[in-house]
Design an enzyme around this catalytic site. Sequence first.
Site, mmCIF file in Angstrom:
data_model
loop_
_atom_site.group_PDB
_atom_site.id
_atom_site.type_symbol
_atom_site.label_atom_id
_atom_site.label_comp_id
_atom_site.label_asym_id
_atom_site.label_seq_id
_atom_site.Cartn_x
_atom_site.Cartn_y
_atom_site.Cartn_z
ATOM 1 C CD GLU A 72 4.292 -32.826 -16.118
ATOM 2 O OE1 GLU A 72 4.491 -33.118 -17.456
ATOM 3 O OE2 GLU A 72 4.960 -31.898 -15.398
ATOM 4 C CG HIS A 75 3.288 -27.510 -17.304
ATOM 5 N ND1 HIS A 75 4.573 -28.516 -17.800
ATOM 6 C CD2 HIS A 75 3.666 -26.388 -18.017
ATOM 7 C CE1 HIS A 75 5.309 -27.414 -18.552
ATOM 8 N NE2 HIS A 75 4.613 -26.207 -18.599
ATOM 9 C CG HIS A 134 9.962 -28.378 -22.560
ATOM 10 N ND1 HIS A 134 9.138 -28.196 -23.709
ATOM 11 C CD2 HIS A 134 9.112 -28.452 -21.489
ATOM 12 C CE1 HIS A 134 7.844 -28.351 -23.375
ATOM 13 N NE2 HIS A 134 7.917 -28.511 -21.978
ATOM 14 C CG HIS A 244 23.310 -18.879 -13.937
ATOM 15 N ND1 HIS A 244 22.762 -18.411 -15.065
ATOM 16 C CD2 HIS A 244 22.508 -18.401 -12.885
ATOM 17 C CE1 HIS A 244 21.838 -17.920 -14.894
ATOM 18 N NE2 HIS A 244 21.383 -17.994 -13.543
ATOM 19 C CG HIS A 305 15.878 -15.664 -11.080
ATOM 20 N ND1 HIS A 305 16.418 -14.288 -11.049
ATOM 21 C CD2 HIS A 305 17.115 -16.291 -11.502
ATOM 22 C CE1 HIS A 305 17.570 -14.373 -11.572
ATOM 23 N NE2 HIS A 305 18.184 -15.650 -11.742
#
Length: 327
Positions: A72, A75, A134, A244, A305
């Site tokens: 975290e 990032h 986000h 999806h 992906h």
Amino acid sequence: MDIKPLLKVTLVFTLCVIMMGAYTRLSDAGLGCPDWPGCYGMIKVPSASHELTAAKDAFPDHTVESEKAWLEMIHRYIAGTLGLMVLVILIMSLRKADAPKKLPLFIAALIVFQAALGMWTVTMKLMPIVVMSHLIGGFALFSLLLLLYLRSKPLRIPGGDAPARKLSAFALICIGVLLLQIILGGWTSSNYAALACTSLPICEGNWVDNLNFSAAFSPFQGDHPSYEFGVLDYSARMTIHVAHRIGAIITAAMLLWLAFKLITKAHSTTIRNAAWLLAGLVVLQVILGISNVVLHLPLGIAVSHNAGAALLLLTLVFINYALWRKA
């Protein structure tokens, strides 16, 4: 000073931030630090005994998981660096007389909003609508930086390429469809619905009778201490996953048709090369999507992906820019 080299580096860096964000989310490390912008009240992950004691005193309901906390924080570090790069781009654009002004200002505003979304992701305990927003903000930033780069580097299509321009309306529809599919992907990920269906081509069992769209796509999912690992029941998650998948089939078909028409109709080598890249990325995305299902969401493939979706969007942004700009 030429802004183009910095924009190139920033584009690569933005893709790295998107991939790191996906890696953090898929590693269930989004709440590795329970506060923001620091971690347990510090600018780094607590490790020394006195730091761990202070963290425990400040956050008695949390246990420091160093690996997740570092994911975290890394990032956040690279996202903060990206913010500084965008600030430099804005300053350079404002100082350069012939550089665009509105677009860099909008990009700077977007990255400030992205920082706020990053904070709310933590403070609202991974609320899906915030997590998805986000993610979409990162894709939007990536696309706008490419547009700024293209505007700083004039694109010339010999003769205007009238046959290719006839496909401009369809190309614009394609980018809208892709955006909807990316939003669906973000909603699937933020609701932990990626493994709700584990068979091909659509879902196992009597999935048609179990669809629950009202629960699946409601942005408000009640008040929960945390949304980590999802709060929706199986039918809602399955509905998200099915939507999806069906969206992926429609999107892939439309994008491949656009690529085929551009390859066969366009006179410009630039547009034809972009169309070949589009086709290749679509095929790769389909393979990665199927692999996620068959192999039960391995981390490397799942992150790839996400990156593939970002590159697909960038390719379509370029194609639309080339087709819609004045000859």
